[in-house]
Enzyme design. Structure first.
Site, short mmCIF file in Angstrom:
data_model
loop_
_atom_site.label_atom_id
_atom_site.label_comp_id
_atom_site.label_asym_id
_atom_site.label_seq_id
_atom_site.Cartn_x
_atom_site.Cartn_y
_atom_site.Cartn_z
N ARG A 1 -6.87 -0.32 -7.57
CA ARG A 1 -7.26 0.78 -6.66
C ARG A 1 -7.33 2.05 -7.50
NH1 ARG A 1 -4.35 1.32 -1.02
NH2 ARG A 1 -6.36 2.21 -0.45
N GLN B 1 -3.13 2.64 9.66
CA GLN B 1 -1.79 2.69 9.07
C GLN B 1 -0.82 3.49 9.95
OE1 GLN B 1 -4.64 3.07 7.39
NE2 GLN B 1 -4.46 2.45 5.25
N ASN C 1 -5.60 12.46 -0.42
CA ASN C 1 -4.76 11.66 0.48
C ASN C 1 -5.69 10.92 1.44
OD1 ASN C 1 -2.12 10.81 1.41
ND2 ASN C 1 -2.52 12.02 3.25
N LYS C 2 -5.11 10.11 2.30
CA LYS C 2 -5.90 9.29 3.24
C LYS C 2 -6.98 10.11 3.93
CE LYS C 2 -5.68 5.81 3.83
NZ LYS C 2 -6.58 4.90 3.08
N ARG D 1 0.86 -1.20 0.00
CA ARG D 1 0.00 0.00 0.00
C ARG D 1 0.89 1.24 0.00
NH1 ARG D 1 1.65 1.88 4.03
NH2 ARG D 1 0.48 3.79 3.65
N GLY D 2 0.20 2.42 -0.13
CA GLY D 2 0.96 3.66 -0.27
C GLY D 2 1.16 3.91 -1.75
N ALA D 3 0.88 5.14 -2.19
CA ALA D 3 0.83 5.42 -3.64
C ALA D 3 2.11 5.01 -4.39
CB ALA D 3 0.50 6.90 -3.85
N ASP E 1 -2.01 10.83 -2.76
CA ASP E 1 -2.33 9.77 -3.72
C ASP E 1 -2.57 10.31 -5.12
OD1 ASP E 1 -3.08 8.65 -0.92
OD2 ASP E 1 -2.75 6.94 -2.25
O1 MRU Z 1 -4.83 3.22 1.70
P1 MRU Z 1 -3.35 3.45 1.76
O2 MRU Z 1 -2.72 2.94 3.01
O3 MRU Z 1 -2.66 2.96 0.52
O4 MRU Z 1 -3.22 5.03 1.77
C1 MRU Z 1 -1.95 5.60 1.70
C2 MRU Z 1 -1.96 7.07 1.85
O5 MRU Z 1 -2.98 7.71 1.90
C3 MRU Z 1 -0.65 7.75 1.85
O6 MRU Z 1 -0.70 8.93 2.60
C4 MRU Z 1 -0.30 8.11 0.39
O7 MRU Z 1 -0.35 6.98 -0.41
C5 MRU Z 1 1.02 8.74 0.27
S1 MRU Z 1 2.25 7.65 0.85
C6 MRU Z 1 3.69 7.88 0.36
#
Ligand code: MRU
Length: 347
Positions: free
Chosen positions: A92, A199, A250-251, A49-51, A240
Site C-alpha cells: 500500500r 471502517q 488520511n482517509k 489496516r490503519g497506518a 497515513d
Molecule cells: O484504508 P485504511 O483503513 O487503512 O485507512 C486508515 C486511515 O485512514 C486511518 O485514519 C489512518 O491510517 C490513521 S489510523 C491510526
C-alpha cells in the site's frame, strides 16, 4: 467504560497473527499468516489496516521472510530480506509507516554485519518485535497528550477507524477518546461511516460499543451539517502520512471534514505517531495517494447498486492542508510545523 486490549497484530508461533478486519463486526476471527504473499494479501485486502498496524505487520512480515529463507549464506539471506521488504513496502503506497517499518527491519539485517544467518534472522525478528512493543507505548503517549484537548463533557467527530484496530496498541485519534472516557470525561462520538469500506460504521462502532462509550454512526455527508448545528466540540482524525509542512494524508473525506470544521470554528486535530511523518516531503503534493478498485464503490459483497459498467473513482485517501489543522498530537506532545526530527522534539 470497559477496558480491553485488542490483539490486532501479533507474532505467534512463528507466524503473523492478525484479527481479520474484513470479517468484523460479524465475527471475530484471526488469520495466521505464514508467508510473505499471505501477508501482502492481508494488507492489500485490509484484513489488517490503519497506518501504524500495517507498519507493525510489515516489520513482522520481513521477519517472516528471513525465517522462511532456506540456506545459511548471510549475503544471500540479506538480499532475500531486501527483496521481501521492498515487496511488502509496496503493498500500500500512502501510509509511510509501512515503508518505515520495512526499512527498519531490513536495516537490522544489514547492521548484523557478515555474521551467521541465524544471527541475522534473530536481529530482524528482534527489530520487528521492538516496533510492535514501541507501538503499544506510542498509543498510550498520544492518548495522554490528546486528552487535555478535549472538554470534560462534549461531542467529537471521528473519521475512519483510528482505534486499537488501526494500531498494535490503543489507537491514535480514537485512542485519545477512549482514554478521555477512561479518565471520566463524558464524550459522545459522532462516527463517520467512512465510505466506501465503512471502517467507521463497522470498526469504530464495534470498538465504541465494546468500550461502552455512547456514539451514533452518521453518513459522511452529514458531518458538515452536524458542525453547522453546533453539535460538535472537536474533530479528531488519524494520519497515513504527514509532510514536513504539516499537510496530512488520511482517509478520503478528511479534507471535507477539515474544511467544514474551519467554516464552523470547530477545532480539528490530527493524532499520529512520529512514524507517520515523512519529513523528506516538503508538502503534501508529493504524497502518493492509493487508488483502489472501483468495485468498492459500486458494490458491496456481491450486491451491485449501480447500472452495469458504471465507472467510479476510488481514491483511498486525501490530503488536508496544514492551515486547516490546529495541532498534531504525537507521542512527543501537541506539535506544530516546523517539526524537528523526532529525537529532538519537545517531550
Ligand atoms: O484504508 P485504511 O483503513 O487503512 O485507512 C486508515 C486511515 O485512514 C486511518 O485514519 C489512518 O491510517 C490513521 S489510523 C491510526
Amino acid at each position: 467504560m470497559n477496558a480491553f486490549i485488542l490483539e490486532t497484530v501479533r507474532w505467534r508461533d512463528g507466524a503473523v497473527r492478525i484479527l481479520d478486519q474484513t470479517r468484523l463486526p460479524r465475527e471475530e476471527a484471526y488469520l495466521e499468516l505464514r508467508t510473505v504473499d499471505a501477508l501482502i494479501d492481508a494488507i492489500r485486502t485490509l484484513a489488517v489496516r490503519g497506518a501504524p498496524a500495517i507498519g507493525v505487520a510489515g516489520g513482522l512480515g520481513v521477519a517472516l521472510s528471513a525465517a522462511a529463507f532456506e540456506g545459511d549464506d548471510p549475503a544471500r539471506l540479506c538480499a532475500h530480506v531486501d527483496a521481501s521488504a521492498a515487496r511488502i513496502a509496496a503493498a500500500r503506497p500512502t501510509a509511510v509507516n509501512l515503508r518505515w517499518a520495512c526499512e527498519r527491519t531490513r536495516g537490522a539485517a544489514r547492521a548484523a554485519g557478515p555474521g551467521e544467518a541465524g544471527e541475522i534472522r534473530a536481529r530482524v525478528l528482534a527489530e520487528a518485535l521492538a516496533i510492535l512493543e514501541e507501538d503499544l507505548a506510542l498509543s498510550a503517549s498520544m492518548a495522554r497528550h490528546g486528552v487535555a484537548l478535549l472538554p470534560d463533557e462534549g461531542r467529537v467527530i471521528t473519521h475512519c477507524n483510528t482505534g486499537g484496530l488501526a494500531t498494535a496498541g490503543g489507537g491514535t485519534a480514537l485512542g485519545v477518546v477512549l482514554e478521555a472516557c477512561r479518565r471520566g470525561k463524558r464524550l459522545f462520538v459522532h462516527v463517520d461511516e467512512t465510505r466506501p469500506l465503512l471502517q467507521g460504521a463497522r470498526l469504530t462502532a464495534w470498538e465504541l460499543a465494546r468500550a461502552g462509550i455512547p456514539f451514533a454512526v452518521q453518513c459522511d455527508g452529514a458531518a458538515a451539517w452536524r458542525m453547522q448545528t453546533g453539535a460538535v466540540d472537536a474533530v479528531l482524525v488519524g494520519a497515513d502520512r504527514i509532510a514536513a509542512n504539516g499537510d496530512t494524508a488520511n482517509k478520503v473525506g478528511t479534507l471535507g471534514l477539515a474544511l467544514a470544521a474551519q467554516a464552523y470554528g470547530v477545532p480539528f486535530y490530527v493524532v499520529a505517531p512520529r512514524s507517520s511523518f515523512d519529513l523528506t516531503l516538503a508538502d503534501g503534493e508529493a504524497i502518493p495517494i492509493e487508488e483502489r478498485d472501483s468495485s468498492e464503490i459500486t458494490e458491496w459483497q456481491g450486491v451491485t447498486w449501480c447500472p452495469p459498467g458504471t465507472p467510479a473513482w476510488n481514491p483511498a485517501f486525501d490530503v488536508t492542508p496544514a492551515r486547516l489543522i490546529r495541532g498534531w498530537v504525537t507521542e512527543l506532545g501537541v506539535e506544530r510545523p516546523p517539526f524537528p526530527p523526532a529525537g529532538k522534539s519537545k517531550g
